[in-house]
Design an enzyme around this catalytic site. Structure first.
Site, PDB file in Angstrom:
ATOM      1  N   ALA A   1       0.847  -1.196   0.000  1.00 17.18           N
ATOM      2  CA  ALA A   1       0.000   0.000   0.000  1.00 17.18           C
ATOM      3  C   ALA A   1       0.875   1.235   0.000  1.00 17.18           C
ATOM      4  O   ALA A   1       1.348   1.682   1.047  1.00 17.18           O
ATOM      5  CB  ALA A   1      -0.938  -0.017   1.210  1.00 17.18           C
TER       6      ALA A   1
ATOM      7  N   ALA B   1      -1.293  11.280  -3.060  1.00 22.76           N
ATOM      8  CA  ALA B   1       0.118  10.928  -3.268  1.00 22.76           C
ATOM      9  C   ALA B   1       0.199   9.691  -4.150  1.00 22.76           C
ATOM     10  O   ALA B   1      -0.038   8.574  -3.683  1.00 22.76           O
ATOM     11  CB  ALA B   1       0.815  10.671  -1.936  1.00 22.76           C
TER      12      ALA B   1
ATOM     13  N   SER C   1       2.720   8.993  -7.641  1.00 24.26           N
ATOM     14  CA  SER C   1       4.136   8.758  -7.924  1.00 24.26           C
ATOM     15  C   SER C   1       5.057   9.480  -6.945  1.00 24.26           C
ATOM     16  O   SER C   1       6.212   9.105  -6.778  1.00 24.26           O
ATOM     17  CB  SER C   1       4.456   9.213  -9.357  1.00 24.26           C
ATOM     18  OG  SER C   1       3.724   8.449 -10.301  1.00 24.26           O
TER      19      SER C   1
ATOM     20  N   PHE D   1      -6.164   2.454  -4.855  1.00 19.81           N
ATOM     21  CA  PHE D   1      -5.639   1.729  -6.020  1.00 19.81           C
ATOM     22  C   PHE D   1      -4.718   0.588  -5.581  1.00 19.81           C
ATOM     23  O   PHE D   1      -3.679   0.350  -6.203  1.00 19.81           O
ATOM     24  CB  PHE D   1      -4.888   2.664  -6.969  1.00 19.81           C
ATOM     25  CG  PHE D   1      -5.685   3.844  -7.452  1.00 19.81           C
ATOM     26  CD1 PHE D   1      -7.024   3.697  -7.797  1.00 19.81           C
ATOM     27  CD2 PHE D   1      -5.112   5.097  -7.558  1.00 19.81           C
ATOM     28  CE1 PHE D   1      -7.774   4.785  -8.240  1.00 19.81           C
ATOM     29  CE2 PHE D   1      -5.846   6.188  -7.998  1.00 19.81           C
ATOM     30  CZ  PHE D   1      -7.176   6.028  -8.342  1.00 19.81           C
ATOM     31  N   ILE D   2      -5.086  -0.139  -4.531  1.00 22.99           N
ATOM     32  CA  ILE D   2      -4.233  -1.195  -3.999  1.00 22.99           C
ATOM     33  C   ILE D   2      -4.616  -2.535  -4.627  1.00 22.99           C
ATOM     34  O   ILE D   2      -5.693  -3.077  -4.363  1.00 22.99           O
ATOM     35  CB  ILE D   2      -4.331  -1.277  -2.459  1.00 22.99           C
ATOM     36  CG1 ILE D   2      -4.062   0.095  -1.846  1.00 22.99           C
ATOM     37  CG2 ILE D   2      -3.366  -2.328  -1.934  1.00 22.99           C
ATOM     38  CD1 ILE D   2      -2.741   0.723  -2.275  1.00 22.99           C
TER      39      ILE D   2
ATOM     40  N   GLU E   1       9.742  -4.561 -10.112  1.00 25.00           N
ATOM     41  CA  GLU E   1       8.338  -4.367 -10.440  1.00 25.00           C
ATOM     42  C   GLU E   1       8.187  -3.821 -11.857  1.00 25.00           C
ATOM     43  O   GLU E   1       7.317  -4.257 -12.618  1.00 25.00           O
ATOM     44  CB  GLU E   1       7.699  -3.395  -9.445  1.00 25.00           C
ATOM     45  CG  GLU E   1       6.261  -3.039  -9.781  1.00 25.00           C
ATOM     46  CD  GLU E   1       5.680  -1.972  -8.867  1.00 25.00           C
ATOM     47  OE1 GLU E   1       4.512  -1.594  -9.083  1.00 25.00           O
ATOM     48  OE2 GLU E   1       6.381  -1.520  -7.946  1.00 25.00           O
ATOM     49  N   ARG E   2       9.052  -2.897 -12.228  1.00 26.94           N
ATOM     50  CA  ARG E   2       8.936  -2.264 -13.541  1.00 26.94           C
ATOM     51  C   ARG E   2       9.316  -3.217 -14.663  1.00 26.94           C
ATOM     52  O   ARG E   2       8.700  -3.202 -15.732  1.00 26.94           O
ATOM     53  CB  ARG E   2       9.784  -0.991 -13.554  1.00 26.94           C
ATOM     54  CG  ARG E   2       9.139   0.099 -12.721  1.00 26.94           C
ATOM     55  CD  ARG E   2      10.043   1.238 -12.357  1.00 26.94           C
ATOM     56  NE  ARG E   2       9.293   2.226 -11.577  1.00 26.94           N
ATOM     57  CZ  ARG E   2       9.841   3.184 -10.848  1.00 26.94           C
ATOM     58  NH1 ARG E   2      11.163   3.294 -10.785  1.00 26.94           N
ATOM     59  NH2 ARG E   2       9.091   4.029 -10.161  1.00 26.94           N
TER      60      ARG E   2
ATOM     61  N   GLN F   1      -8.586  -1.733 -34.094  1.00 22.68           N
ATOM     62  CA  GLN F   1      -8.995  -1.088 -35.338  1.00 22.68           C
ATOM     63  C   GLN F   1      -9.077  -2.104 -36.479  1.00 22.68           C
ATOM     64  O   GLN F   1     -10.018  -2.086 -37.278  1.00 22.68           O
ATOM     65  CB  GLN F   1      -8.006   0.021 -35.701  1.00 22.68           C
ATOM     66  CG  GLN F   1      -8.437   0.901 -36.854  1.00 22.68           C
ATOM     67  CD  GLN F   1      -9.585   1.825 -36.484  1.00 22.68           C
ATOM     68  OE1 GLN F   1      -9.814   2.101 -35.311  1.00 22.68           O
ATOM     69  NE2 GLN F   1     -10.329   2.292 -37.484  1.00 22.68           N
ATOM     70  N   LEU F   2      -8.114  -3.000 -36.544  1.00 20.73           N
ATOM     71  CA  LEU F   2      -8.099  -3.994 -37.613  1.00 20.73           C
ATOM     72  C   LEU F   2      -9.222  -5.025 -37.447  1.00 20.73           C
ATOM     73  O   LEU F   2      -9.646  -5.640 -38.431  1.00 20.73           O
ATOM     74  CB  LEU F   2      -6.745  -4.698 -37.661  1.00 20.73           C
ATOM     75  CG  LEU F   2      -5.600  -3.862 -38.254  1.00 20.73           C
ATOM     76  CD1 LEU F   2      -4.257  -4.522 -37.973  1.00 20.73           C
ATOM     77  CD2 LEU F   2      -5.804  -3.687 -39.757  1.00 20.73           C
TER      78      LEU F   2
END
Length: 382
Positions: free
Chosen positions: A127, A133, A135, A159-160, A245-246, A339-340
């Site tokens: 959390a 708060a 980023s 947003f947890i 994480e990234r 779109q396709l």
């Protein structure tokens, strides 16, 4: 191009994951989407098959491996069936919550929390984000005041991920209001602690089966024994763990883009308009050629980054590059794939439509694209 990333052990593990997906995920996925939450049975089954808990030492029931490629296999196989929500939940456990405990927890803390996490019996969350708060972690207002052998925790998080299912939550709180980033600490809050409540399961545009929640802490008495790492060391710990994480988000994004492209290529060969497959029209053919090339370039870059991460050499800047490039690529690819597909692409019963809505958040959570560019820019000495 032939990939050289995986070895026979990884491919053998892939078969285990594929069997798990066929048995536990595919039959239940639509129901999870409708109910906005994944069954705990999926977690328990994953624990039995060692699909989660790879970093956990063997003495605590895990695989005890630092080889991130096993996690990549899981993310890739989940992407083939559009199980983005489940992938996100497992990623939160394996690539965020567990590394904090492995790196920072005492032996007693590890013995208490890691075995049930390896078994899928205990689900973790972290959390950080608050209503004011995101980023900016230094803007955190949640407080934890030391009172003898406990901390009194007050604040709100939003947003947890895993918010409804989580049995333990790593809460980022301010323990010293006058110490800037050095006043931030990590506390382990456990299910059932008085004053710890959960708000609604947030109604998101995508990732419907991923339980994302508001959390509230009102005079929660957290034992001092639940402090993770050193008091005041939370900010440094966050900075050290965010790159994994990234990379995880970037790996998932590319896998989703690859599957969306594969589905769209097959559709473009089968769907006809004006007497020929839609992929035969020059514009569409060029669009598919562009996506194929962009994905191929990203795949080479990402596999190299995975190799560097496994070797402990991937820098924060490089992890930010992976996250930025692949999430934005995924957004572009899934949008063009919708779109396709024409009108069918806008139907959630088509995998490409779900990929489009599920993927959009990936350039936001884990640090926005703009934050990634800031990290890269600072790494350039700017």
């Amino acid at each position: 191009m032939r990939r050289d990333l995986y070895e026979p052990d990884h491919e053998a593990f892939r078969e285990v994951v594929q069997a798990y997906v066929k048995r536990e995920v595919t039959p239940n996925q639509q129901r999870w989407e409708q109910e906005h939450i994944v069954d705990r049975q999926a977690w328990l089954a994953a624990g039995k098959q060692a699909i989660i808990g790879h970093l956990i030492p063997e003495r605590f029931g895990g695989l005890g491996t630092q080889d991130f490629r096993f996690r990549c296999v899981v993310m890739e196989e989940f992407a083939t069936v559009g199980a983005t929500s489940l992938s996100s939940g497992f990623g939160l456990q394996d690539d965020i919550a567990i590394p904090y405990i492995v790196d920072l927890a005492t032996e007693e803390q590890q013995a208490r929390w890691l075995p049930p996490m390896a078994a899928g019996e205990c689900i973790g969350a972290i959390a950080m984000t608050e209503p004011a708060a995101g980023s900016d972690l230094q803007g955190i207002r949640t407080t934890a005041v030391r009172d003898g052998d406990r901390y009194v925790l007050n604040g709100q998080k939003t947003f947890i991920s895993n918010g409804q299912l989580a049995d333990i939550v790593i809460v980022v709180a301010r323990t010293d209001p006058d110490a800037d980033h050095r006043g931030i600490s990590l506390l382990m809050v456990e299910r059932g602690m008085p004053g710890f409540t959960r708000g609604r399961n947030l109604d998101k545009l995508g990732m419907h089966a991923q339980d994302t929640s508001e959390l509230f802490f009102t005079d929660v008495e957290v034992p001092a024994a639940n402090l993770l790492g050193e008091e005041g060391g939370g900010f440094v710990a966050l900075m050290q763990n965010l790159p994994r994480e990234r990379v995880t988000i970037g790996v998932t994004a590319l896998a989703v883009a690859e599957q969306a492209f594969a589905d769209t290529l097959a559709y473009s060969k089968q769907r006809s308009a004006f007497g020929q497959p839609v992929g035969k029209f020059q514009h569409n053919r060029f669009t598919l050629a562009e996506m194929a090339t962009e994905i191929a370039v990203a795949r080479e870059f990402t596999d190299r980054a995975i190799t560097e991460h496994c070797a402990g050499r991937l820098t924060n800047d490089e992890a930010a590059m992976v996250k930025w490039w692949n999430t934005e690529l995924c957004n572009r690819v899934t949008d063009r794939c919708v779109q396709l597909h024409g009108g069918y692409g806008y139907m959630r019963e088509y995998a490409v439509g779900r990929a489009w809505t599920d993927s959009r958040v990936q350039s936001i959570f884990g640090g926005t694209t703009e934050i990634m560019k800031e990290i890269i820019g600072r790494g350039l000495g700017l």
